[in-house]
Scaffold this active site. Structure first.
Site, mmCIF file in Angstrom:
data_model
loop_
_atom_site.group_PDB
_atom_site.id
_atom_site.type_symbol
_atom_site.label_atom_id
_atom_site.label_comp_id
_atom_site.label_asym_id
_atom_site.label_seq_id
_atom_site.Cartn_x
_atom_site.Cartn_y
_atom_site.Cartn_z
ATOM 1 N N ARG A 102 0.858 -1.182 0.000
ATOM 2 C CA ARG A 102 0.000 0.000 0.000
ATOM 3 C C ARG A 102 0.897 1.235 0.000
ATOM 4 N NH1 ARG A 102 -2.074 3.045 4.565
ATOM 5 N NH2 ARG A 102 -3.768 4.384 3.895
ATOM 6 N N HIS A 146 -2.731 11.264 0.331
ATOM 7 C CA HIS A 146 -2.192 10.995 1.666
ATOM 8 C C HIS A 146 -1.598 12.301 2.202
ATOM 9 C CE1 HIS A 146 -0.857 7.518 4.376
ATOM 10 N NE2 HIS A 146 -0.365 8.590 4.970
ATOM 11 N N GLU A 192 -7.036 8.799 6.048
ATOM 12 C CA GLU A 192 -7.300 9.461 7.339
ATOM 13 C C GLU A 192 -7.900 10.855 7.175
ATOM 14 O OE1 GLU A 192 -4.019 9.348 10.113
ATOM 15 O OE2 GLU A 192 -3.930 7.166 10.096
ATOM 16 N N ASN A 333 -7.244 2.503 9.819
ATOM 17 C CA ASN A 333 -5.927 2.589 10.446
ATOM 18 C C ASN A 333 -6.168 2.497 11.938
ATOM 19 O OD1 ASN A 333 -5.185 3.107 7.846
ATOM 20 N ND2 ASN A 333 -4.400 5.168 8.216
ATOM 21 N N TYR A 335 -4.302 2.061 15.837
ATOM 22 C CA TYR A 335 -3.104 1.981 16.678
ATOM 23 C C TYR A 335 -3.424 1.844 18.161
ATOM 24 C CZ TYR A 335 -0.631 3.433 12.495
ATOM 25 O OH TYR A 335 -0.122 3.476 11.229
ATOM 26 N N GLU A 402 -3.581 0.130 8.190
ATOM 27 C CA GLU A 402 -2.396 0.437 8.986
ATOM 28 C C GLU A 402 -2.609 -0.114 10.383
ATOM 29 O OE1 GLU A 402 -1.275 4.583 9.126
ATOM 30 O OE2 GLU A 402 -1.538 4.840 6.972
#
Ligand SMILES: *[C@@H]1O[C@H](CO)[C@@H](O)[C@H](O)[C@H]1NC(C)=O
Ligand SMILES: *[C@@H]1O[C@H](CO)[C@@H](O)[C@H](O)[C@H]1NC(C)=O
Ligand SMILES: *[C@@H]1O[C@H](CO)[C@@H](O)[C@H](O)[C@H]1NC(C)=O
Ligand SMILES: *[C@@H]1O[C@H](CO)[C@@H](O)[C@H](O)[C@H]1NC(C)=O
Ligand SMILES: *[C@@H]1O[C@H](CO)[C@@H](O)[C@H](O)[C@H]1NC(C)=O
Ligand SMILES: *[C@@H]1O[C@H](CO)[C@@H](O)[C@H](O)[C@H]1NC(C)=O
Ligand SMILES: *[C@@H]1O[C@H](CO)[C@@H](O)[C@H](O)[C@H]1NC(C)=O
Length: 523
Positions: A102, A146, A192, A333, A335, A402
């Site tokens: 990606r 991005h 995002e 994404n 985290y 991600e």
């Protein structure tokens, strides 16, 4: 419930003390055959060659050169130099066993002024990269935006705050679909979007650094109570317009998928009071529903209309119809997660910003063994989030675009904590698949240590380390890359065995610049 069993042993190996983890139960061949495992990067963070071959600056170049809002040093002028080293990188990806890579296209490399003439050298570069991937059997999963808007468009009309962006973004997408769509089947319009709107236009610590609310970041322009909403509105319309273009002009021939990407968190009520439970739902509506409600139902969440009022733009009937169902997949994404506490008093603030409109207090969801620079390993919060999305929006395809663990650049190549983190999350994906979620792929952030948006070159997530003082920018494997490679090749998950195998059949290159006795001795 999927279960890992850890046997943590301490042993003395080659003079260094090493914890080693034996994991059973997790094998590549337990995932569906078409499930893709990959790794991610983005253009400005890896390409370098910032003013080479006709590329012009983006808002991210400008932000970095103005000092990254005083948060850290560095810029993407050279980064990982993937522009020149893409063949070497694709070779490493192939040896690692990645199904997919990606990456993003730098809009201002392909179309330097954001609109108008195509830069033939930029076009050539992406054709080369895509062809190199395909010839190694690696699927390109491409992000169009991005965070690197051509500076020319920012200067000319304010970029994303102006609805003119919809036309220019669609024309850019058209070039990409036309030129690369015979080989690229997975397109993400925006990465995002939610963080871009918050960070770039409310708090002002990300490009293009707009803000007006009291902030430690000194923005020269912006309006935190209106711009985050405007920018999001225009991103949604740009996405929907590009998706319509694809459907009308390319879908029949190219058979691809157009998705959108959000940074997600689990939202855990701080207490079991109904106030906090409702606040957690409200936080999710503001962070995720802000995009998902329009993309799936055609309009913003009710709670946003109520709290934001006339500052929230409205969709016409035809815009709403265009948005509804325009998302072929959601890129997640993930985290870390938040505790959410109800905080109604922010609604009394005059000229309040996006965060105040949300009326919550967020604190990081931690576990007792979380070190400051690491993320807690809490896969149940990801599962809770995905369950919640399904309850609200029904089934839709998801890619985990991600996921990864932050460490400091100085930390060891023996990144056991990252191995542990990835292992737990990849395991939880198997749980979610077994629970009926339509997850189609998983990508580690990041393929190598890149120029990070939050932390520059100081914080790292990579499977490969790059010593910036080494002029060749040689990619050096971390333990996590060996572990991931083993998993992808349906071999044992035991990192120690990975190292032994590496000894017999080196994936890489030597590794003598860092004090990492285990890897150094192994290779
Ligand atoms: C903002 O400006 C003030 C006053 O000039 C300065 O002290 C502070 O460090 C600046 N903050 C940032 C993040 O640049
Ligand atoms: C932001 O825009 C709103 C609506 O136009 C306006 O009322 C407000 O004063 C603006 N705030 C700033 C700080 O310019
Ligand atoms: C809230 O309730 C759930 C389920 O009863 C429980 O597991 C959890 O520990 C409670 N959380 C708090 C903060 O009390
Ligand atoms: C975390 O630490 C606190 C304070 O030491 C303790 O009260 C709590 O039980 C611990 N929680 C877990 C999950 O170990
Ligand atoms: C990282 O290493 C460099 C060079 O060895 C040193 O100057 C720097 O202080 C270190 N940073 C941290 C946070 O340990
Ligand atoms: C993967 O490994 C398992 C266990 O060693 C083995 O049973 C299976 O056949 C392997 N699958 C493939 C596709 O190689
Ligand atoms: C390498 O690291 C080990 C333990 O972290 C330390 O004992 C040793 O002195 C270091 N060696 C060098 C050459 O810095």
């Amino acid at each position: 419930m999927w279960k890992t069993s850890f046997v943590v042993l301490q042993l003395l190996l080659l003079g260094s003390s090493v914890s080693f983890i034996v994991v059973d139960g997790l094998r590549r061949d337990e995932y569906p055959p078409h499930f893709v495992f990959g790794a991610s990067t983005s253009a400005y963070q890896v390409e370098g060659a910032a003013d080479e071959d006709g590329r012009k600056p983006s808002i991210w170049d400008s932000f970095a050169h103005a000092g990254n809002a005083n948060m850290y040093e560095g810029n993407g002028d050279i980064a990982c130099d993937q522009y020149h080293k893409y063949k070497e990188d694709v070779e490493l990806m192939a040896k690692m066993g990645l199904d997919a890579y990606r990456f993003s296209i730098s809009w201002s490399r392909l179309i330097p002024d954001g609109k108008g003439p195509i830069n033939q050298k930029g076009l050539q570069y992406y054709n080369n990269l895509i062809n190199e991937l395909i010839s190694h059997g690696i699927q390109p999963h491409v992000t169009l935006y991005h965070w690197d808007l051509p500076q020319t468009l920012e200067d000319e009309y304010g970029g994303w705050i102006n609805q003119k962006i919809v036309r220019d973004f669609t024309a850019y997408a058209d070039v990409c679909f036309r030129e690369f769509g015979d080989r690229v089947k997975h397109w993400t319009t925006v990465n995002e979007g939610n963080v871009f709107a918050q960070g770039g236009y409310d708090i002002g610590f990300l490009p293009p650094q707009h803000c007006s609310s009291p902030s430690i970041f000194n923005c020269s322009k912006g309006n935190s109570s209106t711009e985050p909403y405007l920018v999001t509105h225009n991103m949604l319309l740009a996405h929907a317009s590009a998706a319509r273009l694809y459907r009308n002009k390319y879908q029949d021939k190219q058979h691809g998928f157009i998705g959108f990407n959000l940074l997600t968190y689990g939202f855990v009520p701080l207490t079991n009071t109904s106030e906090d439970i409702i606040a957690a739902q409200r936080a999710q509506d503001f962070f995720l529903g802000w995009y998902l409600n329009p993309l799936i139902f055609g309009d913003y969440p009710e709670i946003m209309k109520k709290n934001v009022g006339s500052r929230l733009p409205t969709f016409t009937k035809s815009e709403s119809n265009l948005l509804k169902g325009s998302m072929g997949f959601l890129g997640i994404n993930f985290y870390f997660s938040f505790y959410v506490k109800d905080n109604p008093k922010t609604l009394n603030i005059k000229d309040r910003d996006y965060l105040a409109d949300m009326a919550v207090e967020l604190t990081a969801y931690t576990t007792n063994d979380t070190a400051t620079e690491e993320f807690p390993i809490v896969p149940w919060t990801l599962q809770g989030l995905v369950d919640s999305l399904k309850n609200i929006y029904g089934d839709f395809p998801i890619y985990i675009h991600e996921n990864g663990m932050q460490t400091h650049r100085n930390s060891s190549l023996e990144d056991w904590k990252r191995v542990n983190y990835l292992n737990e999350y990849i395991g939880s994906v198997l749980d979610m698949l077994r629970n009926g979620h339509d997850i189609r792929g998983y990508f580690v952030w990041s393929f190598m240590d890149v120029f990070e948006l939050l932390g520059g070159f100081e914080t790292t997530y990579g499977l490969y380390y790059i010593d910036l003082k080494d002029p060749t920018l040689r990619r050096q494997p971390k333990l996590s890359s060996l572990w991931y490679s083993n998993f992808l090749n349906n071999r044992t998950m035991d990192p120690m065995v990975a190292i032994q195998m590496e000894k017999n059949s080196p994936l890489l290159i030597n590794n003598n610049n860092k004090n990492n006795s285990l890897l150094r001795n192994a290779i």
